[in-house]
Enzyme design. Sequence first.
Site, PDB file in Angstrom:
ATOM      1  CB  CYS A 171      -3.082  10.318 -11.204  1.00 50.95           C
ATOM      2  SG  CYS A 171      -1.452  10.598 -11.925  1.00 50.95           S
TER       3      CYS A 171
ATOM      4  CB  CYS B  36      -4.802   6.615 -10.160  1.00 49.46           C
ATOM      5  SG  CYS B  36      -3.754   5.174  -9.909  1.00 49.46           S
TER       6      CYS B  36
ATOM      7  CB  CYS C 299      10.454  13.283  -9.832  1.00 51.85           C
ATOM      8  SG  CYS C 299       8.869  12.479 -10.062  1.00 51.85           S
TER       9      CYS C 299
ATOM     10  CB  CYS D 219       2.564  13.949  -6.380  1.00 55.31           C
ATOM     11  SG  CYS D 219       4.019  13.594  -5.467  1.00 55.31           S
TER      12      CYS D 219
ATOM     13  CD  GLU E  57       4.942  17.526 -18.142  1.00 56.83           C
ATOM     14  OE1 GLU E  57       4.599  18.526 -18.776  1.00 56.83           O
ATOM     15  OE2 GLU E  57       4.324  17.115 -17.150  1.00 56.83           O
TER      16      GLU E  57
ATOM     17  CB  CYS F 214      -0.104   6.179 -16.680  1.00 56.03           C
ATOM     18  SG  CYS F 214       0.149   5.058 -15.271  1.00 56.03           S
TER      19      CYS F 214
HETATM   20  N1  SAH Z   1       2.547   4.682 -11.029  1.00 57.80           N
HETATM   21  C1  SAH Z   1       3.450   4.832  -9.938  1.00 57.80           C
HETATM   22  C2  SAH Z   1       4.364   6.011 -10.144  1.00 57.80           C
HETATM   23  C3  SAH Z   1       3.664   7.357 -10.077  1.00 57.80           C
HETATM   24  S1  SAH Z   1       4.183   8.074  -8.613  1.00 57.80           S
HETATM   25  C4  SAH Z   1       2.696   4.908  -8.642  1.00 57.80           C
HETATM   26  O1  SAH Z   1       1.474   4.974  -8.685  1.00 57.80           O
HETATM   27  O2  SAH Z   1       3.295   4.833  -7.586  1.00 57.80           O
HETATM   28  C5  SAH Z   1       3.175   9.385  -8.405  1.00 57.80           C
HETATM   29  C6  SAH Z   1       2.699   9.481  -6.966  1.00 57.80           C
HETATM   30  O3  SAH Z   1       1.850  10.613  -6.866  1.00 57.80           O
HETATM   31  C7  SAH Z   1       1.877   8.276  -6.555  1.00 57.80           C
HETATM   32  O4  SAH Z   1       2.056   7.988  -5.208  1.00 57.80           O
HETATM   33  C8  SAH Z   1       0.480   8.788  -6.795  1.00 57.80           C
HETATM   34  O5  SAH Z   1      -0.465   8.059  -6.092  1.00 57.80           O
HETATM   35  C9  SAH Z   1       0.601  10.213  -6.355  1.00 57.80           C
HETATM   36  N2  SAH Z   1      -0.415  11.081  -6.943  1.00 57.80           N
HETATM   37  C10 SAH Z   1      -1.079  10.937  -8.093  1.00 57.80           C
HETATM   38  N3  SAH Z   1      -1.919  11.954  -8.302  1.00 57.80           N
HETATM   39  C11 SAH Z   1      -1.764  12.785  -7.254  1.00 57.80           C
HETATM   40  C12 SAH Z   1      -2.324  14.043  -6.908  1.00 57.80           C
HETATM   41  N4  SAH Z   1      -3.221  14.639  -7.690  1.00 57.80           N
HETATM   42  N5  SAH Z   1      -1.921  14.622  -5.761  1.00 57.80           N
HETATM   43  C13 SAH Z   1      -0.985  14.045  -4.974  1.00 57.80           C
HETATM   44  N6  SAH Z   1      -0.409  12.867  -5.260  1.00 57.80           N
HETATM   45  C14 SAH Z   1      -0.804  12.242  -6.378  1.00 57.80           C
END
Ligand code: SAH
Length: 345
Positions: free
Chosen positions: A120, A117, A106, A338, A93, A113
């Site tokens: 996420c 985390c 984005c 995000c 996506e 992935c």
């Molecule tokens: N793997 C990379 C790229 C993903 S960016 C990274 O971790 O930076 C996606 C962003 O959204 C990251 O900053 C991540 O921490 C954040 N993120 C992930 N899950 C989220 C959520 N449920 N709510 C808000 N931000 C989130």
Amino acid sequence: MSTKKDIRALTKEQLREFFVANGDKAFRGNQVYEWLWNKSAHSFEAMTNLSKATREMLQEHFVINHIEVDNMQRSKDGTVKNAVRLHDGLIVESVLIPTETRTTACVSSQVGCSLDCKFCATARLKRMRNLNPDEIYDQVAAINKESLLYYNHKLSNIVFMGMGEPLMNYKNVMKSIEKITSPEGLGMSPKRITLSTSGVPKMIKKMADDEVKFNLAVSLHSAIDEKRTKIMPFNATFPLADLRESLEYWYAKTQRRITYEYVVWGGINDQKEDIDALIKFCSYVPCKVNLIEYNPIDDGEFQQASPQAINNYISNLEMHGIVVNVRRSRGKDIDAACGQLANKS
Ligand code: SAH
């Protein structure tokens, strides 16, 4: 999947050589290259300034593995989410985020992935494979088109904040950025590109050594190892001390300030000790902090902290001269915010 070679895996030089080897002019390679990248041609037929014979010859040797936008959803706030089908049927996506003055793309760098985390949605998908440079480029080109169509201006910024960990697919991400910034591709300035990483120290140093010109964002979420490991388990392998060292190295080489992305959750990182640790971490290299609103992904294990807790963060950071922005989420109603990219549709 075809056994013919994907023509976009060839460099411009290789394309030129191909034509010479087939009794044509090297210049023909430049023409085809422009069709493939700048004009995003999906087929050889579309290359109208080539003779029919040339087009057929290309058809015999190569395929163009172009992405297809399978499903497009538009949020009531104007955000657009593309479900993108890759040549082997897998889906990733990407998201277009409009504001009054600009549009940001984005984009995803992996199918699924590599990391885990806990907050996420993408982490719940298995990592299937890395995206190729052209698959990343195509996502950007598709959003650029949509930006022109819906908002009447070109794409202005790109963030590698979609699915995947870009530094676990470094080579291909770099190649895609090369094309995105090249005048033969989209001609975008690297200053308008931000790569976001969970923090892979070795690769952050590599980027510094490679003298990249784009911006770096790090998803920090906690500056206390024990807590960070709980919510981002790979932190056990890449602890904060190593991350810090790599960021100092980055700054020494690039002189470019780092953005920390940070979500504040109730009962997880909303205490004074969390704020103090963040302030300390921010003292190591010039930086700013983006506080991201949490986008719930289901079971309620994680919850957005109270407004009071967020305000504590803001006032304490500001008291220490740290720049802090609060990032509202966009596209929540279509699961485009995000952390919500999970191929639901
Ligand atoms: N793997 C990379 C790229 C993903 S960016 C990274 O971790 O930076 C996606 C962003 O959204 C990251 O900053 C991540 O921490 C954040 N993120 C992930 N899950 C989220 C959520 N449920 N709510 C808000 N931000 C989130």
